[in-house]
Write an enzyme that holds these catalytic residues in place. Structure first.
Site, PDB file in Angstrom:
ATOM      1  N   TYR A   1       0.819  -1.210   0.000  1.00  0.00           N
ATOM      2  CA  TYR A   1       0.000   0.000   0.000  1.00  0.00           C
ATOM      3  C   TYR A   1       0.856   1.265   0.000  1.00  0.00           C
ATOM      4  O   TYR A   1       0.389   2.336  -0.371  1.00  0.00           O
ATOM      5  CB  TYR A   1      -0.943   0.039   1.213  1.00  0.00           C
TER       6      TYR A   1
ATOM      7  N   ASP B   1     -11.571  -8.383   7.372  1.00  0.00           N
ATOM      8  CA  ASP B   1     -12.969  -8.258   6.931  1.00  0.00           C
ATOM      9  C   ASP B   1     -13.636  -9.634   6.879  1.00  0.00           C
ATOM     10  O   ASP B   1     -14.809  -9.784   7.219  1.00  0.00           O
ATOM     11  CB  ASP B   1     -13.048  -7.601   5.548  1.00  0.00           C
TER      12      ASP B   1
ATOM     13  N   ASP C   1      -3.458 -17.925   1.558  1.00  0.00           N
ATOM     14  CA  ASP C   1      -4.586 -18.587   0.899  1.00  0.00           C
ATOM     15  C   ASP C   1      -5.185 -19.655   1.824  1.00  0.00           C
ATOM     16  O   ASP C   1      -6.403 -19.783   1.943  1.00  0.00           O
ATOM     17  CB  ASP C   1      -4.170 -19.189  -0.463  1.00  0.00           C
TER      18      ASP C   1
ATOM     19  N   ASP D   1      -5.802  -6.574   5.765  1.00  0.00           N
ATOM     20  CA  ASP D   1      -6.977  -5.836   5.292  1.00  0.00           C
ATOM     21  C   ASP D   1      -8.072  -6.830   4.881  1.00  0.00           C
ATOM     22  O   ASP D   1      -9.233  -6.735   5.293  1.00  0.00           O
ATOM     23  CB  ASP D   1      -6.525  -4.986   4.084  1.00  0.00           C
TER      24      ASP D   1
ATOM     25  N   LYS E   1       3.111 -15.219   2.633  1.00  0.00           N
ATOM     26  CA  LYS E   1       3.078 -15.883   1.322  1.00  0.00           C
ATOM     27  C   LYS E   1       4.535 -16.129   0.939  1.00  0.00           C
ATOM     28  O   LYS E   1       5.003 -15.756  -0.146  1.00  0.00           O
ATOM     29  CB  LYS E   1       2.335 -14.963   0.323  1.00  0.00           C
TER      30      LYS E   1
END
Ligand code: NAD
Length: 369
Positions: A135, A250, A222, A246, A190
């Protein structure tokens, strides 16, 4: 203790008013000062995070934040959009650690989209690094591709990066948080594909050796996304980078039934923090008096615990919320249609009535004790 109160846009003003009411009911000595932020600040001052608002936030021990944004600002240049206020506050206050608890309250088990047995008693803490990763990494932008599958085509690119100290400090936060819970940390990465997350995994493992009493495991993102819906109760503290956090926070939020129940805290190295609900400004229901204020009220409890050193006051708010839910009060987002025949009956209430009920539960308990 000084609290900067930044209600923002949409339902932000409605839900923050209820949290302020609850804070006042505690009879502690706070100085609270309110300022505009987001679209409301843009309308009044031409910027979503005016200098005066930033100054107030910097001087305060904690910021109580509602939400910002409205679709009507989507055509503004990016730097002037309401959401930039959140990024500006994070950057200017050095808020690098985001705490997002996902708790499934006993009374709301039926509101989850997962089977009750999978979510009953769920209590996960997702700790997301907030200031690094793709980001913020440079360079980023648009250009003409010189290689790859389509040389000469327009392309866009971002840079994923983390430095060792950034990973070290968020790892310490996670291990210390785990010590106050059931001493388990899952680090999500990852590393099988990304150099950035190989460094992440190496550093978290090293820091983990300083916390031999905390069990550490590693999971690819994943798989973590899958396990969160398969067996969410296996997790306790989850620590991860900005982008994975992020998305996963959620996902975890929705396990609990409603985003209207979930608080969050973003902290810097000196425990100054910004406290906000996990949801946005909900323009679709703004002004109707039906938004759920509990995520914001619970964010105020986190503020008392993490920035204002008032853990007992935080406990009082949290037990008042549980009491109100147990008494059957529900805002529309957590109201199970056709369940009003339960004992105690489930009653649909608005934003203000829900706030009043939490205040009543707090003051009743104070009077008793
Ligand atoms: P949202 O979280 O605002 O709303 C998603 C859905 O959840 C809507 O149906 C809404 O009515 C419902 N909802 C949200 N909070 C609720 C509450 N307390 N009670 C009952 N229902 C609730 O997300 P969105 O619709 O994608 O975004 C709306 C605006 O909010 C956008 O401008 C977005 O950029 C902004 N936003 C701001 C923040 C922030 O201020 N930190 C975070 C996310 C989104």
């Amino acid at each position: 203790m000084k609290i900067a109160v930044l209600p923002g846009d949409g339902i932000g003003t409605e839900i923050v008013a209820e949290a302020v009411k609850v804070l006042k009911a505690l009879d502690l000595k706070f100085e609270m000062e309110t300022a505009l932020v987001g679209g409301a600040a843009y309308e009044a001052h031409g910027h979503p995070l005016p200098d005066s608002t930033l100054k107030l936030a910097r001087q305060a021990d904690a910021v109580l934040f509602g939400a910002v944004g409205d679709w009507k600002y989507d055509k503004l240049e990016r730097a002037l959009r309401p959401e930039q206020a959140v990024l500006g506050l994070r950057k200017n206050l050095g808020l690098f650690a985001n705490f997002r608890p996902a708790i499934c309250y006993e009374q709301l088990v039926g509101a989850s989209s997962l089977k009750p047995e999978l979510v009953a008693g769920l209590d996960i803490l997702i700790i997301r690094e907030l200031t690094g990763d793709i980001y913020f990494g440079q360079p980023r932008g648009r250009r003409t591709a010189v290689d790859g599958h389509f040389p000469g085509a327009e392309e866009a690119f971002d840079t994923m990066r983390y430095t060792r100290p950034e990973i070290e400090r968020i790892a310490h936060v996670a291990f210390q948080a785990a010590r106050k819970r059931s001493r388990r940390v899952t680090s999500v990465d990852k590393a099988n594909v990304l150099e950035t997350f190989q460094l992440w995994k190496d550093v978290v493992t090293e820091i983990g050796r300083q916390y031999p009493d905390v069990e550490l495991d590693h999971m690819y993102v994943d798989n973590a996304a899958m396990q969160l819906v398969r067996a969410p109760k296996k997790f306790d503290v989850v620590v991860t980078g900005n982008m994975f956090g992020d998305i996963l926070s959620d996902e975890a939020a929705m396990l609990t039934g409603s985003i209207g129940m979930l608080p969050s805290a973003s902290l810097n190295t000196s425990s100054q923090g910004l406290y906000e609900p996990s949801h946005g400004s909900a323009p679709d229901i703004a002004g109707q008096g039906i938004a759920n204020p509990l995520a914001t009220i619970l964010s105020a409890a986190m503020m008392l615990r993490f920035s204002l050193d008032q853990p007992q006051a935080a406990d009082r708010i949290e037990s008042a919320v549980k009491h109100v839910l147990a008494s059957g009060l529900r805002t529309a987002d957590i109201y199970p249609e056709g369940m009003s025949a339960q004992i105690p009956p489930v009653v649909k209430v608005g934003t203000r009535e829900m706030g009043d009920a939490v205040v009543a539960a707090i003051t009743k308990k104070t009077t008793k004790s």
